[in-house]
Design a protein around this motif. Structure first.
Motif, short mmCIF file in Angstrom:
data_model
loop_
_atom_site.label_atom_id
_atom_site.label_comp_id
_atom_site.label_asym_id
_atom_site.label_seq_id
_atom_site.Cartn_x
_atom_site.Cartn_y
_atom_site.Cartn_z
N HIS A 20 0.86 -1.18 0.00
CA HIS A 20 0.00 0.00 0.00
C HIS A 20 0.90 1.23 0.00
N LYS A 21 0.60 2.19 -0.87
CA LYS A 21 1.51 3.32 -1.09
C LYS A 21 1.56 4.30 0.08
N ALA A 22 0.51 4.35 0.90
CA ALA A 22 0.44 5.39 1.93
C ALA A 22 0.56 4.84 3.35
N THR A 23 0.72 3.53 3.50
CA THR A 23 0.84 2.94 4.84
C THR A 23 2.01 1.95 4.83
N ASN A 24 2.18 1.25 5.94
CA ASN A 24 3.23 0.24 6.04
C ASN A 24 2.69 -1.17 5.79
N TYR A 25 1.60 -1.28 5.04
CA TYR A 25 0.96 -2.57 4.83
C TYR A 25 1.45 -3.26 3.56
N LEU A 26 1.53 -4.57 3.66
CA LEU A 26 1.83 -5.44 2.53
C LEU A 26 0.78 -6.53 2.51
N VAL A 27 0.28 -6.88 1.31
CA VAL A 27 -0.68 -7.97 1.18
C VAL A 27 -0.09 -9.04 0.26
N THR A 28 -0.34 -10.30 0.58
CA THR A 28 0.13 -11.40 -0.26
C THR A 28 -1.03 -12.33 -0.59
N ALA A 29 -0.92 -13.01 -1.71
CA ALA A 29 -1.82 -14.10 -2.09
C ALA A 29 -0.98 -15.34 -2.30
N SER A 30 -1.55 -16.49 -1.97
CA SER A 30 -0.77 -17.72 -2.03
C SER A 30 -1.58 -18.87 -2.59
N ASP A 31 -0.86 -19.88 -3.10
CA ASP A 31 -1.51 -21.09 -3.61
C ASP A 31 -2.20 -21.90 -2.52
N ASP A 32 -1.93 -21.58 -1.24
CA ASP A 32 -2.68 -22.25 -0.17
C ASP A 32 -4.04 -21.58 0.06
N GLU A 33 -4.44 -20.73 -0.91
CA GLU A 33 -5.76 -20.08 -0.95
C GLU A 33 -5.95 -19.09 0.19
N SER A 34 -4.84 -18.43 0.56
CA SER A 34 -4.90 -17.45 1.64
C SER A 34 -4.51 -16.06 1.14
N ILE A 35 -5.09 -15.04 1.77
CA ILE A 35 -4.69 -13.65 1.61
C ILE A 35 -4.19 -13.20 2.99
N ARG A 36 -2.98 -12.62 3.02
CA ARG A 36 -2.39 -12.24 4.30
C ARG A 36 -2.00 -10.77 4.28
N LEU A 37 -2.31 -10.11 5.39
CA LEU A 37 -2.01 -8.69 5.56
C LEU A 37 -0.89 -8.54 6.57
N TYR A 38 0.17 -7.79 6.19
CA TYR A 38 1.34 -7.61 7.05
C TYR A 38 1.54 -6.14 7.39
N ASP A 39 2.00 -5.91 8.61
CA ASP A 39 2.55 -4.62 9.01
C ASP A 39 4.05 -4.72 8.80
N VAL A 40 4.55 -4.04 7.76
CA VAL A 40 5.95 -4.19 7.38
C VAL A 40 6.87 -3.58 8.43
N GLN A 41 6.50 -2.44 8.97
CA GLN A 41 7.37 -1.74 9.91
C GLN A 41 7.65 -2.60 11.14
N ASN A 42 6.65 -3.33 11.60
CA ASN A 42 6.82 -4.17 12.78
C ASN A 42 7.00 -5.65 12.44
N ALA A 43 7.06 -5.96 11.13
CA ALA A 43 7.26 -7.34 10.67
C ALA A 43 6.27 -8.30 11.33
N MET A 44 4.98 -7.95 11.22
CA MET A 44 3.92 -8.76 11.83
C MET A 44 2.85 -9.11 10.80
N CYS A 45 2.37 -10.34 10.86
CA CYS A 45 1.19 -10.72 10.08
C CYS A 45 -0.04 -10.33 10.88
N LEU A 46 -0.82 -9.41 10.35
CA LEU A 46 -1.98 -8.89 11.07
C LEU A 46 -3.22 -9.75 10.88
N LYS A 47 -3.33 -10.37 9.71
CA LYS A 47 -4.57 -11.09 9.42
C LYS A 47 -4.36 -12.09 8.29
#
Length: 308
Positions: A20-47
């Motif tokens: 995301h261009k205005a926050t510290n968020y990263l989102v991923t999609a995976s073949d395990d059929e999951s979408i994951r939201l990360y807080d990059v600054q704190n290196a945490m998976c939020l959801k």
């Protein structure tokens, strides 16, 4: 650069990533059929949100940091979906493609986006409407991207990059740039943050950098070609002076556009990793069967400062 943090809890290969261009968020999609939201600054998976019914292939942030658009990977429903990560609710379905969506780009200035599919169409969408607002036909697998101003978009296929004015795309491309004989499938096309350069990767393992105004090829880098359904991905650094790229042998390379190759990291992987440079940050991430955050190697910082 070195890996500062890695998440190894994926049960499939990562198929898409977006910052995301205005926050510290990263989102991923995976073949395990999951979408994951990360807080990059704190290196945490939020959801973690599962999409078992539809699968998930490509994922992109909207302007809102907890709303994404993603494509399916189930082979029977090629709709795109607008999803709220807050409450795991679909806000809208976008129906129009008849085959797998292989490229997706959201306009950075307006609530619209474009998608390209193996049905040889590029569709233009308004996030507020379920039906496409425009259609362009292509002859091949399209790679698409908006520039950072949202005024121009590029469609690459068949050895050429076609440039369109967003306000009058129905008139056709206003420029067509040749890739000098590389007619292999286009994988990813991107603009530098200042809009002056275009980067294109192809399945032949070539990474082309062009002047976005004149269409002149500035440099071409070669890595091992991808095989099967793999995608070769590369990314500009925020200042547009460097490129990091995956390779068909799983390795990662970095080039200075002015000076050539500057770094190489080998891997035991056999598929090209996805790769994204974080906006306005000295960090990039790679995605394969794990998610890795690459940060400066502090043991070498003295030599870097001296060189600067």
């Amino acid at each position: 650069m070195e890996v500062g943090m890695a998440f190894r809890d994926y049960n499939g290969r990562i198929s898409s990533m977006d910052f995301h261009k205005a926050t510290n968020y990263l989102v991923t999609a995976s073949d395990d059929e999951s979408i994951r939201l990360y807080d990059v600054q704190n290196a945490m998976c939020l959801k973690t949100i599962n999409s078992k019914k539809y699968g998930v292939d490509l994922v992109r942030f909207t302007s809102h940091p907890t709303t994404v658009i993603y494509s399916s990977k189930n082979g029977w429903d090629e709709s795109l979906r607008l999803l709220s990560l807050n409450d795991n609710k679909y806000l809208r379905y976008f129906k129009g493609h008849r085959d797998r969506v292989v490229s997706l780009s959201l306009c950075p200035r307006k609530e619209c986006f474009i998608s390209g599919g193996l049905d040889q169409t590029v569709l233009l969408w308004d996030q507020r409407a379920e039906k496409a607002q425009g259609l362009l036909r292509v002859q091949g697998r399209p790679a698409i991207s908006y520039d950072d101003q949202g005024m121009v978009f590029a469609i690459a296929y068949g050895g050429h990059i076609r440039m369109f004015d967003m306000r009058k795309y129905e008139n056709g491309p206003f420029e067509i740039f040749s890739l000098g004989g590389d007619v292999s499938d286009a994988n990813e096309v991107k603009f530098s943050s200042d809009g002056r350069l275009i980067l294109l990767t192809t399945s032949a393992g070539q990474i082309h950098v062009l002047d976005s105004f004149r269409g002149i090829t500035i440099s071409t880098y070669n890595v091992k070609p991808v095989s099967g359904n793999g995608t070769l991905e590369a990314s500009f650094s925020p200042d547009g002076k460097f490129i990091v790229s995956g390779s068909g042998d799983g390795s990662v390379s970095a080039w200075s556009i002015a000076k050539g190759k500057v770094a190489y990291w080998s891997s035991s992987d056999v598929e090209p990793p996805l790769i994204k440079w974080a906006p306005e940050s000295l960090m990039f991430v790679t995605g394969s069967t794990e998610l890795s955050f690459w940060v400066p190697d502090l043991s070498k910082s003295g030599s870097l400062i001296g060189a600067k």
